[in-house]
Write a protein that holds these residues in place. Structure first.
Motif, PDB file in Angstrom:
ATOM      1  N   UNK A   1      -5.323  -5.250   0.619  1.00 54.42           N
ATOM      2  CA  UNK A   1      -5.060  -4.660   1.931  1.00 54.42           C
ATOM      3  C   UNK A   1      -4.020  -5.484   2.701  1.00 54.42           C
ATOM      4  N   UNK A   2      -4.145  -6.804   2.623  1.00 52.66           N
ATOM      5  CA  UNK A   2      -3.193  -7.682   3.313  1.00 52.66           C
ATOM      6  C   UNK A   2      -1.787  -7.459   2.797  1.00 52.66           C
ATOM      7  N   UNK A   3      -1.663  -7.333   1.456  1.00 51.54           N
ATOM      8  CA  UNK A   3      -0.331  -7.177   0.870  1.00 51.54           C
ATOM      9  C   UNK A   3       0.317  -5.894   1.369  1.00 51.54           C
ATOM     10  N   UNK A   4      -0.518  -4.885   1.641  1.00 58.06           N
ATOM     11  CA  UNK A   4       0.031  -3.636   2.175  1.00 58.06           C
ATOM     12  C   UNK A   4       0.722  -3.854   3.520  1.00 58.06           C
ATOM     13  N   UNK A   5       0.203  -4.792   4.296  1.00 57.86           N
ATOM     14  CA  UNK A   5       0.785  -5.050   5.604  1.00 57.86           C
ATOM     15  C   UNK A   5       1.894  -6.104   5.554  1.00 57.86           C
ATOM     16  N   UNK A   6       1.804  -7.025   4.597  1.00 62.95           N
ATOM     17  CA  UNK A   6       2.702  -8.184   4.636  1.00 62.95           C
ATOM     18  C   UNK A   6       3.927  -8.077   3.733  1.00 62.95           C
ATOM     19  N   UNK A   7       3.830  -7.348   2.626  1.00 64.89           N
ATOM     20  CA  UNK A   7       4.987  -7.256   1.737  1.00 64.89           C
ATOM     21  C   UNK A   7       6.131  -6.558   2.472  1.00 64.89           C
ATOM     22  N   UNK A   8       7.385  -7.004   2.233  1.00 67.49           N
ATOM     23  CA  UNK A   8       8.503  -6.350   2.927  1.00 67.49           C
ATOM     24  C   UNK A   8       8.582  -4.863   2.600  1.00 67.49           C
TER      25      UNK A   8
ATOM     26  N   UNK B   1     -14.364   6.189  -0.367  1.00 68.53           N
ATOM     27  CA  UNK B   1     -13.561   6.217   0.852  1.00 68.53           C
ATOM     28  C   UNK B   1     -12.080   6.211   0.513  1.00 68.53           C
ATOM     29  N   UNK B   2     -11.751   6.864  -0.592  1.00 67.80           N
ATOM     30  CA  UNK B   2     -10.374   6.909  -1.058  1.00 67.80           C
ATOM     31  C   UNK B   2      -9.413   7.413   0.019  1.00 67.80           C
ATOM     32  N   UNK B   3      -9.715   8.550   0.631  1.00 67.24           N
ATOM     33  CA  UNK B   3      -8.808   9.120   1.627  1.00 67.24           C
ATOM     34  C   UNK B   3      -8.682   8.236   2.853  1.00 67.24           C
ATOM     35  N   UNK B   4      -9.819   7.637   3.257  1.00 61.12           N
ATOM     36  CA  UNK B   4      -9.823   6.802   4.453  1.00 61.12           C
ATOM     37  C   UNK B   4      -8.987   5.541   4.222  1.00 61.12           C
ATOM     38  N   UNK B   5      -9.126   4.961   3.026  1.00 59.37           N
ATOM     39  CA  UNK B   5      -8.334   3.771   2.690  1.00 59.37           C
ATOM     40  C   UNK B   5      -6.858   4.147   2.635  1.00 59.37           C
ATOM     41  N   UNK B   6      -6.588   5.300   2.080  1.00 61.04           N
ATOM     42  CA  UNK B   6      -5.222   5.793   1.987  1.00 61.04           C
ATOM     43  C   UNK B   6      -4.565   5.891   3.360  1.00 61.04           C
ATOM     44  N   UNK B   7      -5.343   6.412   4.308  1.00 60.67           N
ATOM     45  CA  UNK B   7      -4.799   6.553   5.664  1.00 60.67           C
ATOM     46  C   UNK B   7      -4.469   5.184   6.254  1.00 60.67           C
ATOM     47  N   UNK B   8      -5.355   4.218   6.008  1.00 56.81           N
ATOM     48  CA  UNK B   8      -5.132   2.870   6.547  1.00 56.81           C
ATOM     49  C   UNK B   8      -3.887   2.249   5.914  1.00 56.81           C
ATOM     50  N   UNK B   9      -3.677   2.545   4.643  1.00 60.52           N
ATOM     51  CA  UNK B   9      -2.555   1.935   3.936  1.00 60.52           C
ATOM     52  C   UNK B   9      -1.229   2.649   4.218  1.00 60.52           C
TER      53      UNK B   9
ATOM     54  N   UNK C   1       5.855   2.543   0.768  1.00 64.04           N
ATOM     55  CA  UNK C   1       5.476   2.703  -0.633  1.00 64.04           C
ATOM     56  C   UNK C   1       4.188   1.909  -0.841  1.00 64.04           C
ATOM     57  N   UNK C   2       3.125   2.612  -1.176  1.00 66.20           N
ATOM     58  CA  UNK C   2       1.845   1.918  -1.359  1.00 66.20           C
ATOM     59  C   UNK C   2       1.082   2.520  -2.527  1.00 66.20           C
ATOM     60  N   UNK C   3       0.223   1.703  -3.137  1.00 65.44           N
ATOM     61  CA  UNK C   3      -0.624   2.226  -4.209  1.00 65.44           C
ATOM     62  C   UNK C   3      -1.776   3.031  -3.636  1.00 65.44           C
ATOM     63  N   UNK C   4      -2.192   2.667  -2.419  1.00 59.63           N
ATOM     64  CA  UNK C   4      -3.184   3.465  -1.718  1.00 59.63           C
ATOM     65  C   UNK C   4      -4.584   3.405  -2.299  1.00 59.63           C
ATOM     66  N   UNK C   5      -5.444   4.278  -1.775  1.00 59.90           N
ATOM     67  CA  UNK C   5      -6.846   4.285  -2.184  1.00 59.90           C
ATOM     68  C   UNK C   5      -7.047   4.799  -3.596  1.00 59.90           C
ATOM     69  N   UNK C   6      -6.169   5.684  -4.022  1.00 59.75           N
ATOM     70  CA  UNK C   6      -6.369   6.308  -5.332  1.00 59.75           C
ATOM     71  C   UNK C   6      -6.255   5.295  -6.462  1.00 59.75           C
TER      72      UNK C   6
END
Lengths: 97, 530
Positions: free
Chosen positions: B408-415, B36-44, B125-130
């Motif tokens: 996943x949380x860090x993707x939302x919480x990090x500045x 679900x790499x692409x799907x996770x990427x979209x969420x991130x 800026x995210x590491x994403x699903x990949x």
């Protein structure tokens, strides 16, 4: 010097693990090389066939090493097969080169 | 090793499985997420604007070209990604060449377009699903070759574990239908069988193809001896084995008119039934000289497990020619392709994709139950070592999902303006993983298991709420806007949370059942081996 039963068991297991992992790697690499050299047809095809089969040979070797009665015999089987293949490889190279 | 063949195999099964169990569990979990790499990427990347209605190919092209012209006029390659079911958004990417004067190295850039305004949507800026799924073979903190070799070795142990597992089971078919609940070790053995036998074809396929994917590194001496030594020759070996057969065709496009828009129209006419997934320009020159440029059209969908077709337009001898690849030249390349595609499952539609994912999780569950059995069989004379291993088991089996939730949380919480934000997302994963291990090491095993399960349930259950508070995406709004990927992610996370909660509620304090263990040990059983 006398060894306790536990010490003998531990050294036996260690030897077998080494034979299986190191010996198995050498054995499967050598057989992959031989398969690559001996198979007729295209060279690329033969090399990849050899590589793909090497994992099967590796697995079978590990199983054989752990089913053989004594550690010594397991080592002897793997060692002699490796030596045989090694010389065969050089013999083949001598002809083709 | 032991007196009978089967006993030797049981011994080998136990220890081959035990040696790399924690690493293999990590590989199976992170690898499964790759489906679900692409799907996770979209969420991130919650800023991306998704395309819900069908939108005109030419319109997309015009929007993208405008941006590419301003942002990437000197780039060597251009790509325009069309909205597809898995990636319902417009993405442009380009390869900027190295520029010594400005101190820029050769680098890929990508941006997302708002389909309604044509503007660039700035994404975090995210590491994403990949990066998450790449963990399953590069192991992140170690040098890449070490990662490859360690995962290869672990996979070999997995293969040995699978083969010996099949050997020690006489009645493999009957055991698949057997589950005796509430009987301590016996139940764990039964569930281990169910996890192993049902997806056995998947386990064998994924392990063997995984080994094959890395065989050029793990068995590089073989290539040295047969093809030639050195990096350059190895590279050449891979290139030659991947040679493709090509079909050539001519077109009616006049050479002077060759451009992305004429190519787009021509491809649409040729392949009426296929959607376009990518448009690309390769070998671009700054003076817009179309003579050397190649124009690529990638079609959406796949045939069997083969990827979508790629056609390239080029000017050859004053005429526009099409080049289409029609499979690999060497049969070895074909076999390798089949194994690679089976491993990656990129061809799979949504249902098969879920099956892939669930099979991967079953593999992880097989490993986890094996680890639990290993401990349970030795718990009677519980030594400090066994207790320690039991604790680390809890830390790995439940701690890893918690760590991924932390990612996943860090993707939302990090500045958002944080430097190296993407890298810190991964650091948070490993920091939380380490914290889980520390927590489990200091608490009693039974308590550790239960607390970890509740913690996992909580951290997953609150994820959609965190998503709602930090972005404008809530369960309701995703459903209303038809943002199925966002909704799917949030709902899946809730399902995981409830699974963990059920497991925590069912978990009995004394998860050792001494009376049953002793009952089994009276009757020799091949599986119990040592």
């Amino acid at each position: 010097m006398k060894f306790t039963k536990k010490q003998i068991l531990v050294s036996n297991v260690t030897c077998r693990v080494l034979i299986a992992l190191v010996g198995g790697y050498i054995l499967s690499s050598l057989s992959a090389i031989l398969i690559a050299l001996l198979l007729p047809g295209d060279k690329i095809n033969s090399i990849i066939t050899g590589l793909m089969l090497s994992f099967v040979i590796y697995t079978v070797t590990v199983i054989v090493v752990f089913t053989t009665k004594t550690t010594l015999r397991a080592g002897a089987i793997v060692f002699s097969l490796c030596t045989l293949m090694y010389f065969f490889y050089h013999y083949l190279n001598g002809i083709t080169v | 090793m032991k007196s009978t063949f089967r006993q030797s195999m049981a011994w080998l099964h136990t220890w081959a499985g035990f040696t790399f169990a924690w690493l293999l569990f990590f590989i199976f979990i992170t690898g499964s997420l790759g489906y679900f790499e692409n799907e996770i990427d979209r969420w991130m990347k919650p800023e991306i604007v998704v395309v819900n209605e069908t939108i005109d190919d030419v319109e997309v092209f015009n929007l993208a070209k405008q941006q590419l012209n301003t942002l990437a006029s000197h780039a060597d390659k251009w790509y325009i990604a069309y909205p597809t079911t898995r990636d319902p958004f417009i993405k442009i990417s380009w390869l900027a060449l190295a520029n010594a004067e400005l101190g820029i190295s050769k680098q890929w850039h990508e941006e997302y377009l708002d389909p309604y305004t044509g503007n660039i949507t700035p994404t975090r800026d995210t590491s994403g699903g990949e990066t998450l799924y790449r963990l399953h073979y590069n192991l992140h903190y170690v040098p890449i070759v070490v990662g490859y070799l360690l995962t290869s070795l672990a996979s070999l142990f997995m293969l040995i574990g699978l083969v010996t597992g099949v050997i020690i089971h006489k009645k493999i078919f009957i055991e698949f239908f057997t589950f005796r609940s509430g009987k301590g070790l016996r139940s764990w053995l039964d569930i281990h069988n169910v996890f192993s036998v049902l997806p056995l074809p998947f386990h064998l396929m994924i392990t063997y193809s995984g080994l094959i994917l890395l065989m050029g590194i793990s068995f590089s001496p073989v290539i040295d001896a047969t093809y030639g030594e050195g990096r350059k020759l190895h590279r050449q070996f891979y290139d030659v084995s991947q040679t493709e057969n090509k079909r050539f065709d001519t077109t009616n496009i006049p050479a002077v008119d060759l451009s992305l828009s004429t190519v787009l129209l021509d491809a649409k006419q040729r392949y009426k039934n296929n959607n376009i997934s990518f448009l690309g320009v390769i070998d671009r020159s700054p003076n817009n000289n179309t003579e050397q440029m190649g124009f690529e059209v990638w079609l959406d969908g796949s045939e069997g497990i083969e990827f979508a077709t790629l056609i390239t337009y080029r000017v050859v001898n004053g005429q526009v020619q099409i080049e289409e690849s029609i499979g690999k030249k060497y049969s070895a390349g074909k076999v390798y392709d089949v194994l690679e595609h089976l491993h990656e499952g990129l061809f799979a539609g949504p249902y098969l994709r879920w099956l892939y994912f669930i099979s991967g999780l079953l593999g992880a569950a097989m490993i986890a139950s094996g680890m639990i059995i290993w401990v349970k069989k030795r718990q009677k004379n519980s030594t400090r070592l066994i207790n320690l291993i039991d604790r680390v088991n809890a830390a790995v089996i439940i701690g890893l999902p918690i760590a991924i939730a932390a990612y996943f949380w860090s993707n939302r919480l990090l500045p958002l303006e944080m430097v190296n934000r993407g890298a810190w997302e991964l650091h948070s994963l490993f920091i939380v993983f380490t914290m889980c291990i520390c927590f489990c090491l200091v608490s009693r095993p039974a308590k550790a298991w239960k607390n970890m399960l509740w913690l996992a349930a909580a951290i997953y259950a609150f994820l959609p709420i965190g998503n709602m508070l930090t972005t404008e995406h809530s369960l309701l709004s995703s459903a209303q806007e038809g943002d199925w990927l966002m909704l799917g992610f949030d709902v899946s996370v809730l399902v995981f949370a409830s699974c963990f909660a059920v497991a925590a509620a069912l978990f009995k304090k004394e998860h050792i059942a001494p009376e049953h263990t002793s009952e089994i040990s009276k009757k020799p059983h091949p599986e119990l081996g040592t």
